[in-house]
Write an enzyme that holds these catalytic residues in place. Structure first.
Site, PDB file in Angstrom:
ATOM      1  N   HIS A 169       0.810  -1.212   0.000  1.00 26.53           N
ATOM      2  CA  HIS A 169       0.000   0.000   0.000  1.00 26.53           C
ATOM      3  C   HIS A 169       0.841   1.258   0.000  1.00 26.53           C
ATOM      4  O   HIS A 169       0.524   2.239  -0.662  1.00 26.53           O
ATOM      5  CB  HIS A 169      -0.932  -0.006   1.206  1.00 26.53           C
ATOM      6  CG  HIS A 169      -2.096  -0.896   1.004  1.00 26.53           C
ATOM      7  ND1 HIS A 169      -2.805  -1.437   2.034  1.00 26.53           N
ATOM      8  CD2 HIS A 169      -2.677  -1.336  -0.124  1.00 26.53           C
ATOM      9  CE1 HIS A 169      -3.781  -2.179   1.544  1.00 26.53           C
ATOM     10  NE2 HIS A 169      -3.722  -2.132   0.236  1.00 26.53           N
ATOM     11  N   ARG A 219      -6.265  -8.028 -15.387  1.00 25.74           N
ATOM     12  CA  ARG A 219      -5.963  -9.376 -14.869  1.00 25.74           C
ATOM     13  C   ARG A 219      -6.729  -9.529 -13.555  1.00 25.74           C
ATOM     14  O   ARG A 219      -6.398  -8.859 -12.576  1.00 25.74           O
ATOM     15  CB  ARG A 219      -4.468  -9.535 -14.593  1.00 25.74           C
ATOM     16  CG  ARG A 219      -3.574  -9.558 -15.832  1.00 25.74           C
ATOM     17  CD  ARG A 219      -2.128  -9.716 -15.389  1.00 25.74           C
ATOM     18  NE  ARG A 219      -1.215 -10.016 -16.485  1.00 25.74           N
ATOM     19  CZ  ARG A 219      -0.433  -9.117 -17.067  1.00 25.74           C
ATOM     20  NH1 ARG A 219      -0.454  -7.862 -16.675  1.00 25.74           N
ATOM     21  NH2 ARG A 219       0.389  -9.475 -18.028  1.00 25.74           N
ATOM     22  N   ARG A 231     -10.311  -9.904 -18.140  1.00 23.69           N
ATOM     23  CA  ARG A 231      -9.932 -11.285 -18.441  1.00 23.69           C
ATOM     24  C   ARG A 231     -10.446 -12.213 -17.355  1.00 23.69           C
ATOM     25  O   ARG A 231     -10.326 -11.920 -16.172  1.00 23.69           O
ATOM     26  CB  ARG A 231      -8.402 -11.395 -18.541  1.00 23.69           C
ATOM     27  CG  ARG A 231      -7.944 -12.745 -19.036  1.00 23.69           C
ATOM     28  CD  ARG A 231      -6.468 -12.757 -19.330  1.00 23.69           C
ATOM     29  NE  ARG A 231      -5.685 -12.738 -18.102  1.00 23.69           N
ATOM     30  CZ  ARG A 231      -4.356 -12.708 -18.077  1.00 23.69           C
ATOM     31  NH1 ARG A 231      -3.679 -12.654 -19.218  1.00 23.69           N
ATOM     32  NH2 ARG A 231      -3.700 -12.701 -16.952  1.00 23.69           N
ATOM     33  N   GLU A 248      -2.315 -16.793 -27.213  1.00 25.51           N
ATOM     34  CA  GLU A 248      -1.039 -16.952 -26.508  1.00 25.51           C
ATOM     35  C   GLU A 248      -0.536 -18.393 -26.555  1.00 25.51           C
ATOM     36  O   GLU A 248       0.461 -18.722 -25.942  1.00 25.51           O
ATOM     37  CB  GLU A 248      -1.158 -16.458 -25.063  1.00 25.51           C
ATOM     38  CG  GLU A 248      -2.298 -17.037 -24.261  1.00 25.51           C
ATOM     39  CD  GLU A 248      -2.433 -16.408 -22.867  1.00 25.51           C
ATOM     40  OE1 GLU A 248      -1.532 -15.670 -22.430  1.00 25.51           O
ATOM     41  OE2 GLU A 248      -3.458 -16.677 -22.217  1.00 25.51           O
ATOM     42  N   ASN A 303       3.760 -12.755 -23.848  1.00 25.07           N
ATOM     43  CA  ASN A 303       4.532 -13.325 -22.734  1.00 25.07           C
ATOM     44  C   ASN A 303       4.440 -14.850 -22.767  1.00 25.07           C
ATOM     45  O   ASN A 303       5.426 -15.556 -22.585  1.00 25.07           O
ATOM     46  CB  ASN A 303       3.999 -12.824 -21.380  1.00 25.07           C
ATOM     47  CG  ASN A 303       3.963 -11.311 -21.310  1.00 25.07           C
ATOM     48  OD1 ASN A 303       4.574 -10.640 -22.138  1.00 25.07           O
ATOM     49  ND2 ASN A 303       3.254 -10.768 -20.348  1.00 25.07           N
ATOM     50  N   ARG A 305       9.119 -19.000 -19.286  1.00 23.18           N
ATOM     51  CA  ARG A 305       9.321 -17.558 -19.176  1.00 23.18           C
ATOM     52  C   ARG A 305       9.914 -17.145 -17.826  1.00 23.18           C
ATOM     53  O   ARG A 305      10.392 -16.028 -17.676  1.00 23.18           O
ATOM     54  CB  ARG A 305       8.006 -16.795 -19.452  1.00 23.18           C
ATOM     55  CG  ARG A 305       6.919 -17.012 -18.457  1.00 23.18           C
ATOM     56  CD  ARG A 305       5.570 -16.528 -18.985  1.00 23.18           C
ATOM     57  NE  ARG A 305       5.088 -15.333 -18.318  1.00 23.18           N
ATOM     58  CZ  ARG A 305       3.853 -14.856 -18.412  1.00 23.18           C
ATOM     59  NH1 ARG A 305       2.964 -15.459 -19.193  1.00 23.18           N
ATOM     60  NH2 ARG A 305       3.487 -13.787 -17.779  1.00 23.18           N
ATOM     61  N   CYS A 325      -1.366  -7.353 -25.611  1.00 28.93           N
ATOM     62  CA  CYS A 325      -1.213  -6.931 -24.214  1.00 28.93           C
ATOM     63  C   CYS A 325       0.027  -7.521 -23.564  1.00 28.93           C
ATOM     64  O   CYS A 325       0.281  -7.299 -22.387  1.00 28.93           O
ATOM     65  CB  CYS A 325      -2.460  -7.276 -23.416  1.00 28.93           C
ATOM     66  SG  CYS A 325      -2.830  -9.037 -23.409  1.00 28.93           S
TER      67      CYS A 325
HETATM   68  C1  PEP Z   1       0.681 -12.731 -21.915  1.00 26.24           C
HETATM   69  O1  PEP Z   1       0.805 -13.957 -21.777  1.00 26.24           O
HETATM   70  O2  PEP Z   1       1.306 -12.068 -22.763  1.00 26.24           O
HETATM   71  C2  PEP Z   1      -0.208 -11.975 -21.028  1.00 26.24           C
HETATM   72  C3  PEP Z   1      -0.454 -10.698 -21.216  1.00 26.24           C
HETATM   73  O3  PEP Z   1      -0.753 -12.628 -19.983  1.00 26.24           O
HETATM   74  P1  PEP Z   1       0.025 -12.985 -18.631  1.00 26.24           P
HETATM   75  O4  PEP Z   1       1.322 -12.231 -18.615  1.00 26.24           O
HETATM   76  O5  PEP Z   1      -0.911 -12.593 -17.543  1.00 26.24           O
HETATM   77  O6  PEP Z   1       0.219 -14.471 -18.739  1.00 26.24           O
HETATM   78 MG    MG Z   2      -0.586 -15.097 -20.630  1.00 24.94          MG
END
Ligand code: PEP
Ligand code: MG
Length: 592
Positions: free
Chosen positions: A201, A308, A344, A443, A466, A477, A514
């Protein structure tokens, strides 16, 4: 520059690394805010003292409540809603009968005095939260810590005065939201704390108040003397103790340039985003917590491209109710209307565990029971989320985004569930707006490959690079050992991204991105060249992304993309993208 102990003769230029919590640079004197000893000695009481100690505890809680309420009332309107909300959360915690009863039981059963019982119970609760897997939950431990201090101050006397008296950088173990509000009144230059995380916070408030802050510095209170000159760098997350004059000069100059640069950048963010050759582009925000809403207006976000929702679910012991979810989604939707609000559905599993459900250990969690797979196996919970989105969609701008879609069957199942959610709402007589768009995260490679088929079934795509990179290249990742292989400049990734954009265009549906790639100045020209017109990224990055886009022409980006598409290796593509960046972008965004 080496790390040295406080008080050593060569204390100069000591660099401490922490977490960058709020951007900005501050140069000034340290105000060391060390509170009096809050570790009471254990004191065993007589049975006859039990009632009076419980009474003392209750009065201290009441005084703490009054303190928080008055802090809340004193909030100037410029503080926005976030700060008030945080104080409300702490007030709610103080009204949690169940939790307070734990202290009273400890006094009664273990015959401990009020101060020590408070110390023990709050410490246990804080440690439990700190051990949580989820970062957001861990950060909530600081609310408990702040409350413990407030109550102990009342029980042990001598509330520490919080008068800085002159513009200074406050250095503290940690600062609770109520103290933070009082401190800000006194125009503090910056904030450095031993503890805290990016989503604590204090960090959130610091960001919303534009106070540069570095948290999680470990033992900064032991390394800095009161009144000592320090430099705080909220961009890099570091603090320099007793800097040399040339270091101070360097930071002061950088600060001046950054202030000018960021002000201009935010002002320009108000402009419609069009490329040099007049093509309109949207730049929306990725958000994770309601607390971030305040900043969206400042950066003129073109709506929310990715909300998210995991944060709402992970921070608790039970499923958030339909009403609770409706309230959150409605607030976000109203705030960004008439721009789109893309929410989402939950993306848990993998490394994010819901405490209120029993999980089994998985050998490959990222290839396992994650996101849509998990939710489709729990339709009773999925329905609650879908119903909340439908009810919150009064402004008509909510769009449902499905994560980890790998096959069309999953979309069909969600369509059925969405119809069922509407049927249930009608039956329950709850008003809702059925005009809601349904889109998917692209994705997983199977979905990118079949993008033309998906484009006929859904209303929009959002490319999640991502995950797309990790699944296309088989590179975890989060594994630093293979991090050098993780790259969105891989020719296969670029080919998939282009294919998805084209499939969407052919079918006339929106394609947005995104993933982190969308905010990388080296990748933006390639994405524009591939035909992307909807970007979504963390709100703090929006002004810069917009600026880069405004200074590029689609024609030159297309030419770049066509040229790079012909290259065979990641390295060649990355080098060519970097060369273009140095030539056309770097001068726009790098402040040295
Ligand atoms: C992604 O996978 O690019 C994405 C935006 O979702 P997250 O990073 O929440 O998996
Ligand atoms: Mg993702």
């Amino acid at each position: 520059m080496k790390k040295k102990a406080k008080g050593s003769p060569a204390h100069r230029n000591l660099v401490l690394q922490g977490i960058a919590a709020s951007p900005g640079i501050a140069v000034g004197q340290a105000f060391l805010y060390v509170e009096h000893d809050l570790e009471p000695e254990p004191r065993v009481i007589q049975p006859s003292e039990v009632d009076s100690e419980i009474q003392r505890f209750r009065e201290s809680v009441e005084r703490a409540s009054q303190y928080l309420k008055s802090s809340k009332e004193q909030l100037p309107p410029s503080y926005g809603k976030d700060v008030g909300k945080i104080l409300s959360i702490q007030l709610d915690l103080l009204q949690d009968e169940f939790f307070l009863a734990e202290v009273e039981n400890t006094i009664r059963q273990e015959k401990l005095d009020a101060a020590y019982a408070t110390f023990v119970v709050f410490k246990k609760k804080k440690e439990k939260l700190l051990a949580a897997e989820n970062e957001y939950l861990r950060d909530r431990a600081f609310d408990i810590h702040a409350l413990k201090k407030l109550i102990l101050k009342n029980l042990m006397g001598e509330p520490a005065p919080l008068e800085v008296g002159h513009p200074a950088i406050v250095v503290a173990e940690e600062i609770g939201p109520a103290d933070m509000v009082r401190l800000h009144r006194q125009s503090i230059l910056g904030l450095a704390t031993n503890t805290g995380g990016r989503t604590s916070h204090t960090a959130i408030i610091a960001r919303s108040l534009s106070v540069p802050a570095v948290v999680g510095l470990g033992n900064v209170t032991e390394k800095v003397e009161n009144g000592e000159l320090i430099v705080l760098d909220g961009y890099e997350g570091c603090l320099i103790v007793d800097p040399e004059p040339q270091v101070v000069r360097r930071f002061r100059e950088r600060k001046k340039k950054l202030v000018v640069y960021e002000k201009k950048l935010r002002e320009e963010s108000r402009l419609e985003t069009r490329t040099r050759d007049g093509v309109p582009v949207q730049v929306a925000a990725n958000i994770e917590f309601e607390e971030e809403l305040g900043s969206l207006k400042e950066v003129f976000a073109d709506g929310v491209g990715l909300f998210r929702t995991e944060g709402i679910f992970l921070n608790r012991d039970s499923l958030p109710t339909e009403d609770e979810q409706t309230r959150v989604y409605r607030e976000v939707a109203r705030m960004v209307a008439p721009n789109p609000c893309t929410i989402r559905t939950i993306d848990v599993g993998g490394d994010k565990v819901l405490r209120w459900l029993v999980y089994t250990e998985e050998r490959n969690p990222f290839l396992g029971w994650r996101a849509i797979r998990f939710w489709l196996d729990h339709p009773q919970y999925f329905l609650v989320q879908l119903k909340a989105m439908l009810r919150a969609n009064e402004p008509g701008n909510i769009r449902i985004l499905l994560p980890m879609i790998s096959g069309l069957e999953e979309v069909y199942k969600v369509q059925e569930l969405l119809a069922e959610a509407q049927r249930q709402l009608r039956e329950e007589g709850k008003p809702f707006n059925p005009e809601i768009s349904l889109g998917i995260m692209v994705e997983i490679p199977s979905t990118a490959i079949l993008a033309d088929l998906f484009a006929r079934e859904v209303d929009f795509f959002s490319i999640g690079t991502n995950d797309l990179v990790q699944y296309t290249l088989a590179v975890d990742r989060g594994n630093e050992k293979v991090a050098r292989l993780y790259s969105y400049f891989h020719p296969a990734v670029l080919r998939l991204v282009e294919q998805v954009i084209h499939a969407g265009k052919r079918q006339g549906i929106e394609v947005s991105m995104c993933g982190e790639m969308a905010a990388d100045g080296r990748a933006i020209p390639l994405l524009l060249g591939a035909g992307l017109r909807h970007f979504s990224c963390a709100s703090a990055l929006i002004p810069e992304v917009k600026k880069i886009i405004r200074n590029l022409s689609v024609a030159e980006c297309r030419e770049l993309f066509e040229r790079l598409k012909g290259l065979k290796t990641t390295q060649e593509i990355r080098e060519a993208a970097e060369a273009f960046y140095r030539q056309k972008v770097a001068a726009l965004v790098e402040v040295t």
